[in-house]
Write an enzyme that holds these catalytic residues in place. Structure first.
Site, PDB file in Angstrom:
ATOM      1  N   ASP A 274     -19.471  56.293 -21.870  1.00 55.38           N
ATOM      2  CA  ASP A 274     -20.550  56.732 -20.986  1.00 55.38           C
ATOM      3  C   ASP A 274     -21.397  55.533 -20.556  1.00 55.38           C
ATOM      4  OD1 ASP A 274     -22.463  58.232 -19.715  1.00 55.38           O
ATOM      5  OD2 ASP A 274     -22.907  59.520 -21.429  1.00 55.38           O
ATOM      6  N   ASP A 335     -24.843  65.373 -14.760  1.00 59.73           N
ATOM      7  CA  ASP A 335     -24.691  66.297 -15.892  1.00 59.73           C
ATOM      8  C   ASP A 335     -24.821  67.754 -15.448  1.00 59.73           C
ATOM      9  OD1 ASP A 335     -24.723  63.913 -17.210  1.00 59.73           O
ATOM     10  OD2 ASP A 335     -26.149  64.556 -18.744  1.00 59.73           O
TER      11      ASP A 335
END
Ligand code: GLA
Length: 509
Positions: A274, A335
């Site tokens: 990430d 997200d």
């Protein structure tokens, strides 16, 4: 990335920040802003260490050194009396640059401004070159770009579970084991969900040799992997190419190969990597690619097959290079949240381009929210159908230990899963639909195809689907996969009855 202030409330974060000695040895006060400024007390995010301001000819330039983003250049630095102004940007394209000030008063430099969603206001005193060396942020070379070989994994979109959507960083060994048991008991494992992925929040500190250790909530990662493997599933883990993960834990910066070896030695089968703080470190698309390639190559050299999940929010057309850096799936979006609006935006509108999807490499519109309670069952069926028609990874994000029958039915519908997992690996493409209707088609390996019809409005929708209008040959019969029943096609038209935000999913032979 979710917003940081939320995360900063997590007490464990403080423990992850670099601790600087609060009492800084003072050098003589100065009446100029030029020089080295050491920062004594800093909020953990972004962990300000020092500032350095230099004049060359008429031009002032400067940097602020941080734990998260390394050396952040002071852009457009200018002086007005005792106040210097400049812009700071952390590499996040959505946020852009923010104005900061540095004000000299009584020998102290007060540095203030915004970074990410955080306001920072710290005091700095003059420092020496030796102090600057102690606070310097290390930089490491990146590999030259090249195409890595296919790792042979993820021939169909990965299926499994991840800790993030339900538990965020509040995850521990015991919960992961309980989830693994519940995956078996509920039939989810047998339906194909085999990856058990620990997301952010497992990391502790590095030991004297630099080997990353789990934190106290994960006493023995190898034993946890053994536990998951013994139940016929695989264990996944999470890291960042930056120095800090999104929740402020230790990233793999400067330890890429070492971390890949550690993961392999633990028996890890899947890595989500990430970008997080790396967005401020790798400031060009090439640098981001090289950072992802570095871990891709390290995983391939680790001697263990490890599915590689890229997470850099879909920037820079990641699908075009995700495979070349060794990736098996790449996040295409911001997200997801457990709302219809978030799910629909991600699933319908921002899931990258279908052209790079295929065996071994998948667009990842983020993990599922099904079962978390924020959507109606019809909306969750749309969520599942939208992911399945696009051949998206099916990574569950709910508490499997407390799953109701309807959630289980949605997630274990074998005919729907078969659309997602079809061996051809073709992506679904939107082929029509007007107004609230959105119609998608996905070719399947046996020559049949899946047809998903979505109602994007909050009202029920009754309509008919004309095969000819979509350029398709009308069949006599289709199977509706949610209801599991045959529907007759009369005069080339299929009757549609769609609940609010609902979906019908057909297999057409
Ligand atoms: C980012 C990612 C999420 C999750 C968190 C963990 O926001 O996009 O999926 O991994 O970090 O901190």
């Amino acid at each position: 990335m979710r917003t940081l202030p939320l995360r900063l409330a997590v007490p464990v974060l403080g423990a992850c920040s670099l601790v600087l000695t609060p009492a800084v040895a003072r050098v003589a006060p100065t009446n100029t802003i030029e020089g080295i400024w050491v920062i004594g007390e800093t909020p953990p995010f972004p962990g300000l260490r020092m500032a350095r301001i230099e004049r060359r000819g008429d031009t002032l330039s400067g940097t602020i050194t941080t734990d998260w983003y390394g050396d952040m250049p002071m852009q457009n630095l200018r002086m007005d009396g005792a106040v210097a102004s400049f812009e700071i940007d952390n590499g996040n394209p959505r946020l852009g640059a923010k104005t900061w000030t540095a004000t000299l008063s009584g020998g102290t430099l007060r540095i203030a401004g915004d970074v990410w969603h955080q306001h920072v206001d710290v005091a700095a005193v003059p420092g020496t070159e030796a102090q600057a060396r102690a606070r310097a942020f290390p930089t490491y070379p990146l590999p030259a770009l090249r195409a890595l070989p296919d790792n042979g994994l993820a021939r169909t979109p990965p299926m499994g579970w991840s800790s993030w959507n339900k538990f965020a960083a509040e995850i521990d060994d015991k919960t992961v084991r309980q989830i693994a048991d519940a995956m078996v008991a509920s039939g989810l494992r047998d339906a194909g969900y085999v990856h058990i992925n620990i997301d952010d929040g497992w990391q502790g500190k590095r030991d004297a040799q630099g080997v990353l250790q789990p934190n106290a909530k994960f006493p023995d990662m190898k034993a946890l992997a053994d536990y998951v493997h013994a139940r016929g599933m695989k264990l996944g883990i999470y890291s960042s190419p930056g120095p800090k993960t999104c929740a402020g834990y230790e990233g793999s910066y400067g330890h890429v190969e070492q971390d890949a070896r550690t993961f392999a030695a633990w028996g890890i089968d899947y890595l989500k990597y990430d970008l997080c703080s790396g967005e401020g470190i790798y400031r060009t698309p090439e640098a981001v690619k090289a950072a992802y390639q570095q871990m891709g190559a390290a995983l391939q050299a680790s001697g263990r097959p490890i599915v590689y999940s890229l997470c850099q929010y879909g920037r820079n057309d990641v699908g075009a290079w995700g495979r070349a850096v060794g990736g098996n799936l790449w996040r295409t979006t911001r997200d997801i949240e457990d709302t219809y609006e978030s799910m629909a935006k991600i699933g319908f509108d921002t899931n990258g381009s279908p052209e790079h999807v295929g065996v071994g490499g998948w667009n990842d519109p983020d993990m599922l929210e099904i079962g978390n309670g924020g959507m109606t069952p019809d909306e969750y069926r749309s969520h599942m159908a939208l992911w399945a028609i696009q051949a998206a990874p099916l990574i569950l994000g709910h508490d499997v230990r407390a799953m109701d029958a309807e959630t289980r039915a949605i997630l274990t519908n074998a005919a729907v899963i078969a659309v997602d997992q079809d061996a051809l690996g073709a992506p679904g493409v939107r082929i029509g639909g007007e107004g609230a209707l959105s119609i998608w088609r996905k070719p399947l390996a046996d020559g049949s195809y899946a047809l998903a019809v979505f109602n994007r409005s909050a009202a029920p929708l009754a309509s008919t689907l004309s095969f000819a209008a979509l350029g398709l040959t009308a069949p006599e019969m289709v199977t509706e996969l949610w209801a599991g029943r045959q529907v007759a096609v009369a005069d080339g038209a299929l009757p549609l009855a769609l609940p609010p935000h609902g979906t019908m999913l057909f297999r057409v032979r």
